[in-house]
Design a protein around this motif. Structure first.
Motif, PDB file in Angstrom:
ATOM      1  N   THR A 135       0.848  -1.189   0.000  1.00  0.00           N
ATOM      2  CA  THR A 135       0.000   0.000   0.000  1.00  0.00           C
ATOM      3  C   THR A 135       0.883   1.238   0.000  1.00  0.00           C
ATOM      4  O   THR A 135       1.856   1.321   0.761  1.00  0.00           O
ATOM      5  N   LEU A 136       0.538   2.224  -0.825  1.00  0.00           N
ATOM      6  CA  LEU A 136       1.328   3.440  -0.979  1.00  0.00           C
ATOM      7  C   LEU A 136       0.591   4.613  -0.337  1.00  0.00           C
ATOM      8  O   LEU A 136      -0.635   4.731  -0.458  1.00  0.00           O
ATOM      9  N   GLY A 137       1.345   5.477   0.334  1.00  0.00           N
ATOM     10  CA  GLY A 137       0.729   6.652   0.950  1.00  0.00           C
ATOM     11  C   GLY A 137       1.775   7.620   1.457  1.00  0.00           C
ATOM     12  O   GLY A 137       2.960   7.295   1.569  1.00  0.00           O
ATOM     13  N   PHE A 138       1.326   8.847   1.768  1.00  0.00           N
ATOM     14  CA  PHE A 138       2.225   9.855   2.329  1.00  0.00           C
ATOM     15  C   PHE A 138       2.679   9.421   3.723  1.00  0.00           C
ATOM     16  O   PHE A 138       1.910   8.828   4.478  1.00  0.00           O
ATOM     17  N   SER A 139       3.915   9.753   4.058  1.00  0.00           N
ATOM     18  CA  SER A 139       4.449   9.395   5.371  1.00  0.00           C
ATOM     19  C   SER A 139       3.925  10.305   6.469  1.00  0.00           C
ATOM     20  O   SER A 139       4.038   9.985   7.645  1.00  0.00           O
ATOM     21  N   ALA A 140       3.374  11.470   6.111  1.00  0.00           N
ATOM     22  CA  ALA A 140       2.847  12.416   7.095  1.00  0.00           C
ATOM     23  C   ALA A 140       1.658  13.145   6.475  1.00  0.00           C
ATOM     24  O   ALA A 140       1.479  13.149   5.246  1.00  0.00           O
ATOM     25  N   GLN A 141       0.846  13.767   7.322  1.00  0.00           N
ATOM     26  CA  GLN A 141      -0.285  14.535   6.830  1.00  0.00           C
ATOM     27  C   GLN A 141       0.090  15.961   6.477  1.00  0.00           C
ATOM     28  O   GLN A 141      -0.604  16.613   5.698  1.00  0.00           O
ATOM     29  N   ASP A 142       1.191  16.455   7.041  1.00  0.00           N
ATOM     30  CA  ASP A 142       1.610  17.833   6.764  1.00  0.00           C
ATOM     31  C   ASP A 142       3.128  17.906   6.745  1.00  0.00           C
ATOM     32  O   ASP A 142       3.802  17.240   7.541  1.00  0.00           O
ATOM     33  N   TYR A 143       3.652  18.715   5.823  1.00  0.00           N
ATOM     34  CA  TYR A 143       5.096  18.895   5.681  1.00  0.00           C
ATOM     35  C   TYR A 143       5.408  20.391   5.774  1.00  0.00           C
ATOM     36  O   TYR A 143       5.288  21.117   4.785  1.00  0.00           O
ATOM     37  N   PRO A 144       5.776  20.883   6.969  1.00  0.00           N
ATOM     38  CA  PRO A 144       6.121  22.302   7.096  1.00  0.00           C
ATOM     39  C   PRO A 144       7.434  22.602   6.380  1.00  0.00           C
ATOM     40  O   PRO A 144       8.367  21.794   6.388  1.00  0.00           O
ATOM     41  N   VAL A 145       7.518  23.786   5.777  1.00  0.00           N
ATOM     42  CA  VAL A 145       8.744  24.200   5.105  1.00  0.00           C
ATOM     43  C   VAL A 145       8.870  25.718   5.213  1.00  0.00           C
ATOM     44  O   VAL A 145       7.871  26.436   5.131  1.00  0.00           O
ATOM     45  N   ARG A 157       5.814   2.653   1.240  1.00  0.00           N
ATOM     46  CA  ARG A 157       5.169   1.418   0.755  1.00  0.00           C
ATOM     47  C   ARG A 157       5.131   0.440   1.920  1.00  0.00           C
ATOM     48  O   ARG A 157       6.171   0.021   2.426  1.00  0.00           O
ATOM     49  N   THR A 158       3.950   0.105   2.370  1.00  0.00           N
ATOM     50  CA  THR A 158       3.807  -0.768   3.532  1.00  0.00           C
ATOM     51  C   THR A 158       2.952  -1.983   3.165  1.00  0.00           C
ATOM     52  O   THR A 158       2.235  -1.980   2.168  1.00  0.00           O
ATOM     53  N   GLY A 159       3.049  -3.028   4.027  1.00  0.00           N
ATOM     54  CA  GLY A 159       2.210  -4.204   3.828  1.00  0.00           C
ATOM     55  C   GLY A 159       2.639  -5.094   2.683  1.00  0.00           C
ATOM     56  O   GLY A 159       1.865  -5.924   2.217  1.00  0.00           O
ATOM     57  N   GLY A 160       3.878  -4.938   2.230  1.00  0.00           N
ATOM     58  CA  GLY A 160       4.383  -5.750   1.122  1.00  0.00           C
ATOM     59  C   GLY A 160       5.213  -4.910   0.179  1.00  0.00           C
ATOM     60  O   GLY A 160       4.990  -3.694   0.052  1.00  0.00           O
ATOM     61  N   GLY A 199      11.004  -4.656  -3.698  1.00  0.00           N
ATOM     62  CA  GLY A 199      11.687  -4.534  -2.414  1.00  0.00           C
ATOM     63  C   GLY A 199      11.875  -3.119  -1.919  1.00  0.00           C
ATOM     64  O   GLY A 199      12.226  -2.911  -0.752  1.00  0.00           O
ATOM     65  N   VAL A 200      11.652  -2.099  -2.759  1.00  0.00           N
ATOM     66  CA  VAL A 200      11.840  -0.697  -2.350  1.00  0.00           C
ATOM     67  C   VAL A 200      10.595  -0.230  -1.610  1.00  0.00           C
ATOM     68  O   VAL A 200       9.468  -0.447  -2.048  1.00  0.00           O
ATOM     69  N   THR A 201      10.795   0.437  -0.471  1.00  0.00           N
ATOM     70  CA  THR A 201       9.671   0.817   0.392  1.00  0.00           C
ATOM     71  C   THR A 201       9.523   2.322   0.591  1.00  0.00           C
ATOM     72  O   THR A 201       8.617   2.746   1.299  1.00  0.00           O
ATOM     73  N   SER A 202      10.371   3.149  -0.021  1.00  0.00           N
ATOM     74  CA  SER A 202      10.269   4.585   0.209  1.00  0.00           C
ATOM     75  C   SER A 202      10.816   5.350  -0.992  1.00  0.00           C
ATOM     76  O   SER A 202      11.877   4.995  -1.524  1.00  0.00           O
ATOM     77  N   ARG A 203      10.084   6.401  -1.402  1.00  0.00           N
ATOM     78  CA  ARG A 203      10.545   7.295  -2.462  1.00  0.00           C
ATOM     79  C   ARG A 203      10.171   8.720  -2.070  1.00  0.00           C
ATOM     80  O   ARG A 203       9.266   8.936  -1.251  1.00  0.00           O
TER      81      ARG A 203
END
Length: 330
Positions: A135-145, A157-160, A199-203
């Motif tokens: 499953t793909l999704g944002f790592s956070a709900q907000d990204y301050p900058v 990428r979680t759950g596989g 096998g890649v879990t983060s982009r």
């Protein structure tokens, strides 16, 4: 009576031939094989024969090697020996053990002196587990900058993580952004594709903000994920970037300059000090009022109404003089 003294000759000794009763024997993995050696063509006297095992396609982990001597008594026609095999959990092809006979004694000969013991594998191949692309999704709900810096956005990428998957990312509608451009929105709209290899879990991707010198509230940018491929699903597909304003607040320093008195705090009507009370002014040493206009005002003895009233009167008087001149010139 004539006695016959001729004796029947002794029949020849026939110790026989020894050999494997079956040249191919099967046994289930982990079981014990019973191997039979038979004696044919004669059973006279005692005979012996040696047997031994050796590796075929099997190795020493697959069975227990065996070697010894089989002894056949006079008249015996069959002997056996055993070969123990080893149980394992490996899924593998059937394997073989070589069997041989050698060194016969007692006049016996060897017939089928070679045989094969086949160890039948009993392990079932585990079914392939179902693919789990994740499953793909944002790592956070907000990204301050901070205003003017680039926000780094992480998609996880979680759950596989089986196989290659991808998705599309985007900031909010560029048309909506253009409508707010006059309000000093400061970022560059962006869209693109993130691909996750097996096998890649983060982009990550970045959103560039623009620095300005406008004091304004913090602003937000909408982020979205869509079009997942490779069997992946989407979750937490919406997030925001918060642009933190770094411009100091603009404050009104205040203007205590009086348009009538020129800003120095002195009363142009009374010529300065303004400590005599009323509108008479301080005057000079010879008794001449410093401001004739002020001396023309009656001293009521009451509180000084101050510059606002006097200034308004002077402005009205000036306006009246100007109108009079225009009429005379006409």
């Amino acid at each position: 009576i004539i006695d016959d003294d001729d004796e029947e000759p002794e029949p020849p000794v026939e110790p026989g031939t020894v050999g494997f009763a079956v040249t191919n024997t099967d046994v289930d993995e982990g079981g014990t094989a019973t191997v039979t050696v038979e004696r044919i063509g004669g059973t006279d006297g005692d005979v012996t024969v040696d047997y031994a095992t050796s590796n075929g396609t099997a190795d020493s982990d697959d069975y227990t090697s065996a070697s010894d001597t089989l002894a056949f008594g006079d008249g015996e026609t069959s002997k056996t020996f055993e070969v123990d095999t080893t149980q394992d959990t490996r899924v593998e092809a059937d394997e073989t053990v070589d069997l041989t006979l050698s060194n016969p004694t007692g006049g016996a000969t060897i017939g089928d002196g070679d045989a094969t013991l086949t160890i039948t594998d009993d392990d079932e191949e585990e079914p392939e587990p179902p693919a789990e692309p994740g499953t793909l999704g944002f790592s956070a709900q907000d990204y301050p900058v901070q205003e003017g810096e680039a926000a780094t956005i992480t998609v996880t990428r979680t759950g596989g993580s089986d196989g290659s998957v991808s998705l599309t990312y985007a900031t909010d509608d560029p048309t909506a952004r253009a409508a707010r451009a006059a309000a000093a929105d400061g970022y560059t709209p962006t869209t693109g594709t993130l691909t996750f290899a097996d096998g890649v879990t983060s982009r990550t991707f970045t959103v560039q903000t623009t620095d300005d010198d406008v004091d304004e509230p913090d602003e937000t940018i909408a982020l979205s994920l869509s079009d997942a491929t490779g069997g992946a699903t989407l979750d937490d597909a919406g997030a925001t970037v918060t642009i933190v304003d770094d411009d100091p607040a603009v404050t009104d320093p205040g203007d205590d300059t009086d348009p009538v008195d020129g800003g120095d705090g002195a009363d142009p009507v009374d010529g300065g000090g303004g400590t005599d009370g009323g509108a008479s002014g301080g005057g000079s040493d010879d008794g001449t009022p410093a401001n004739p206009a002020a001396s023309a005002l009656p001293d009521t003895g009451g509180p000084n109404l101050g510059l606002p009233v006097l200034g308004a009167a002077l402005l009205l008087a000036g306006a009246a003089l100007t109108v009079g001149r225009r009429r005379r010139d006409a």
